[in-house]
Design a protein around this motif. Structure first.
Motif, PDB file in Angstrom:
ATOM      1  N   GLY A  25       4.170 -48.651 101.279  1.00 23.40           N
ATOM      2  CA  GLY A  25       4.291 -49.227  99.944  1.00 23.40           C
ATOM      3  C   GLY A  25       4.639 -48.157  98.929  1.00 23.40           C
ATOM      4  O   GLY A  25       5.148 -47.085  99.261  1.00 23.40           O
ATOM      5  N   LEU A  26       4.388 -48.450  97.664  1.00 21.38           N
ATOM      6  CA  LEU A  26       4.687 -47.483  96.607  1.00 21.38           C
ATOM      7  C   LEU A  26       3.862 -46.210  96.806  1.00 21.38           C
ATOM      8  O   LEU A  26       2.674 -46.273  97.124  1.00 21.38           O
ATOM      9  N   ASP A  27       4.482 -45.070  96.604  1.00 21.41           N
ATOM     10  CA  ASP A  27       3.767 -43.795  96.697  1.00 21.41           C
ATOM     11  C   ASP A  27       3.214 -43.457  95.310  1.00 21.41           C
ATOM     12  O   ASP A  27       3.746 -42.609  94.587  1.00 21.41           O
ATOM     13  N   LEU A  28       2.122 -44.138  94.955  1.00 16.97           N
ATOM     14  CA  LEU A  28       1.543 -43.961  93.616  1.00 16.97           C
ATOM     15  C   LEU A  28       0.882 -42.601  93.459  1.00 16.97           C
ATOM     16  O   LEU A  28       0.768 -42.095  92.334  1.00 16.97           O
ATOM     17  N   ASP A  29       0.435 -42.007  94.557  1.00 20.70           N
ATOM     18  CA  ASP A  29      -0.141 -40.671  94.470  1.00 20.70           C
ATOM     19  C   ASP A  29       0.918 -39.669  94.014  1.00 20.70           C
ATOM     20  O   ASP A  29       0.681 -38.861  93.108  1.00 20.70           O
ATOM     21  N   ARG A  30       2.089 -39.734  94.611  1.00 19.47           N
ATOM     22  CA  ARG A  30       3.185 -38.837  94.221  1.00 19.47           C
ATOM     23  C   ARG A  30       3.631 -39.115  92.785  1.00 19.47           C
ATOM     24  O   ARG A  30       3.843 -38.185  92.004  1.00 19.47           O
TER      25      ARG A  30
ATOM     26  N   SER B 253      -7.117 -43.611  90.353  1.00 21.76           N
ATOM     27  CA  SER B 253      -6.921 -43.822  88.910  1.00 21.76           C
ATOM     28  C   SER B 253      -5.496 -43.439  88.536  1.00 21.76           C
ATOM     29  O   SER B 253      -5.052 -42.321  88.808  1.00 21.76           O
ATOM     30  N   LEU B 254      -4.790 -44.372  87.886  1.00 18.18           N
ATOM     31  CA  LEU B 254      -3.421 -44.096  87.439  1.00 18.18           C
ATOM     32  C   LEU B 254      -3.400 -43.458  86.052  1.00 18.18           C
ATOM     33  O   LEU B 254      -2.480 -42.705  85.733  1.00 18.18           O
ATOM     34  N   ASN B 255      -4.388 -43.777  85.211  1.00 17.32           N
ATOM     35  CA  ASN B 255      -4.414 -43.304  83.814  1.00 17.32           C
ATOM     36  C   ASN B 255      -3.025 -43.473  83.196  1.00 17.32           C
ATOM     37  O   ASN B 255      -2.385 -42.527  82.742  1.00 17.32           O
ATOM     38  N   LEU B 256      -2.619 -44.733  83.170  1.00 13.58           N
ATOM     39  CA  LEU B 256      -1.234 -45.084  82.849  1.00 13.58           C
ATOM     40  C   LEU B 256      -1.020 -45.403  81.379  1.00 13.58           C
ATOM     41  O   LEU B 256      -0.096 -44.895  80.741  1.00 13.58           O
TER      42      LEU B 256
ATOM     43  N   ARG C 192       3.790 -37.394  87.083  1.00 11.12           N
ATOM     44  CA  ARG C 192       3.496 -37.654  85.669  1.00 11.12           C
ATOM     45  C   ARG C 192       2.592 -36.570  85.105  1.00 11.12           C
ATOM     46  O   ARG C 192       2.795 -36.105  83.964  1.00 11.12           O
ATOM     47  N   LYS C 193       1.592 -36.147  85.856  1.00  8.79           N
ATOM     48  CA  LYS C 193       0.717 -35.058  85.413  1.00  8.79           C
ATOM     49  C   LYS C 193       1.506 -33.764  85.245  1.00  8.79           C
ATOM     50  O   LYS C 193       1.345 -33.041  84.246  1.00  8.79           O
ATOM     51  N   GLN C 194       2.336 -33.486  86.231  1.00  7.33           N
ATOM     52  CA  GLN C 194       3.116 -32.251  86.199  1.00  7.33           C
ATOM     53  C   GLN C 194       3.987 -32.175  84.947  1.00  7.33           C
ATOM     54  O   GLN C 194       4.106 -31.111  84.310  1.00  7.33           O
ATOM     55  N   LYS C 195       4.576 -33.290  84.575  1.00  7.35           N
ATOM     56  CA  LYS C 195       5.438 -33.321  83.397  1.00  7.35           C
ATOM     57  C   LYS C 195       4.632 -33.287  82.101  1.00  7.35           C
ATOM     58  O   LYS C 195       4.941 -32.518  81.181  1.00  7.35           O
TER      59      LYS C 195
END
Length: 413
Positions: free
Chosen positions: A163-168, A81-84, A173-176
């Motif tokens: 590919g894209l490191d979407l986990d990182r 889940s990206l919760n973008l 984004r959560k950290q910020k």
């Protein structure tokens, strides 16, 4: 005190059912509990949802999110889940004016990472998986990379990912967005609580362990013969029960380990009296592959049918590779049906002695086969001993009161 539980659904999925049961237990205790969901399945008047147009927009956002997730090539097959994108759900939260917000499962673009950080009310977050303190993944890799402990540096990425490191990216984004945000964390299992304490994102946050609710007036021992008659299952066979949401298609639930275990029983001549019962799927190839007659019950949503199903079985098998505190085991034990599972996740919170079932230390189909060999198993399990052991640690009123103490604490701080 007004409590608002936020979860994607009220009944569709294990986390949803756990949240709904907690909500019901709190209302039974006289608390002003409400739920806010996207996918409402119950007719509970205190479960609120969004308009049809808003629901459509959220589902379109979820579809876009799933497309983006495919840009990350990963052997980790669990849900991501990206919760973008913002859903606007905070307006609904403020209209309901809760004193405390209790978050649950927030996938499907229900709330963006940024919106979670902007919740103005005190927040209790009941974790049903690892997503809150991880990246985009809801569970760590099958062979754990443990990036949630290491802060998702570029060097910590699994070499099998590309590919894209979407986990990182999601972790950052959560950290910020959550910097300086205080969450009171609740986990149903000690295993998940330990994961929280070891995580980079949530280390230092208060965490308590409180079990999921179960209604012992509904889930209780019934005569096996009566349960089998009601479901049209055979009276003269030893029934092995397996099931979950998407039980045969979700690799995390271990169906691919159950099949070779049953094949081993067949090879050893120990399967003559065994039949398999599967719920969470309406068809499959288990019978063709193993030679063991299989009954597919489909997806069951009502508690009465599930109670009858657990009571019809001689043994419930949960060969999960990753799990927190599965409702299926809680329900089975409340009905007095013994369980067998691998010793992973929160399983040892439930199967904590050999009077209620078996824990298997090694994830291996042969070991699983040995434990589910009902023909050779002379151990006599007592349904009421199992049910009473379950009742002692999961009484609804006790759990509701534990949560109330947590709410009062966060409301003061």
């Amino acid at each position: 005190m007004r409590i608002l539980h936020i979860c994607y659904s009220d009944l569709d999925g294990g986390a949803a059912r756990a949240a709904f049961r907690l909500h019901q237990a709190q209302r039974s205790l006289g608390l002003d509990s409400h739920m806010l969901v996207i996918n409402k399945c119950s007719d509970d008047p205190f479960v609120h949802t969004v308009s049809g147009m808003r629901r459509l927009l959220i589902k379109l956002s979820a579809a876009l999110s799933r497309y983006i997730v495919r840009l990350q090539k990963s052997p980790n097959w669990v849900h991501h889940s990206l919760n973008l994108l913002p859903s606007g759900l905070l307006r609904d939260v403020d209209k309901l004016a809760p004193d405390v917000v209790n978050l649950h499962w927030l996938g499907g673009e229900m709330l963006s990472v940024g919106e979670i950080g902007r919740i103005s009310q005190p927040v209790v977050w009941t974790l049903h998986d690892m997503w809150a303190f991880s990246g985009a993944e809801h569970y760590d890799d099958d062979k754990p990379s443990q990036r949630y402990k290491m802060g998702y540096s570029r060097d910590s990425r699994n070499e099998l990912h590309s590919g894209l490191d979407l986990d990182r990216w999601t972790f950052m984004r959560k950290q910020k967005a959550w910097a300086g945000k205080s969450f009171q964390i609740v986990t149903p299992s000690h295993w998940l609580a330990d994961c929280v304490r070891q995580s980079t994102l949530f280390a230092g946050l208060p965490v308590t362990v409180t079990s999921n609710c179960i209604d012992h007036n509904v889930y209780r021992p019934l005569p096996r013969e009566l349960a089998r008659e009601a479901l049209g299952l055979p009276q003269d066979k030893q029934l092995l029960l397996f099931g979950a949401m998407s039980s045969t298609s979700d690799p995390r639930k271990g169906y691919h380990l159950l099949i070779p275990a049953l094949q081993q029983l067949q090879t050893e001549g120990k399967a003559d009296q065994i039949e398999l019962v599967v719920f969470g799927a309406s068809h499959g190839d288990a019978e063709q592959v193993t030679g063991i007659k299989t009954h597919y019950m489909g997806r069951l949503y009502d508690d009465i049918s599930l109670c009858l199903l657990y009571n019809s079985a001689d043994l419930f098998v949960a060969p999960s590779l990753q799990d927190n505190l599965p409702n299926t085991l809680v329900e089975s034990l409340a009905c007095g049906t013994p369980c067998v599972a691998f010793n992973i996740g929160g399983m040892n919170d439930l199967i904590n002695n050999d009077e209620v079932g078996y824990l298997i230390e090694k994830v291996d189909p042969i070991e699983l086969s040995n434990k589910i060999s009902l023909k050779e198993n002379t151990r006599a399990f007592d349904k009421f001993t199992i049910a009473n052991a379950s009742r002692q640690i999961r009484m609804n009123s006790i759990i509701a009161k534990e949560y109330l103490r947590t709410y009062r604490h966060v409301a003061k701080t």
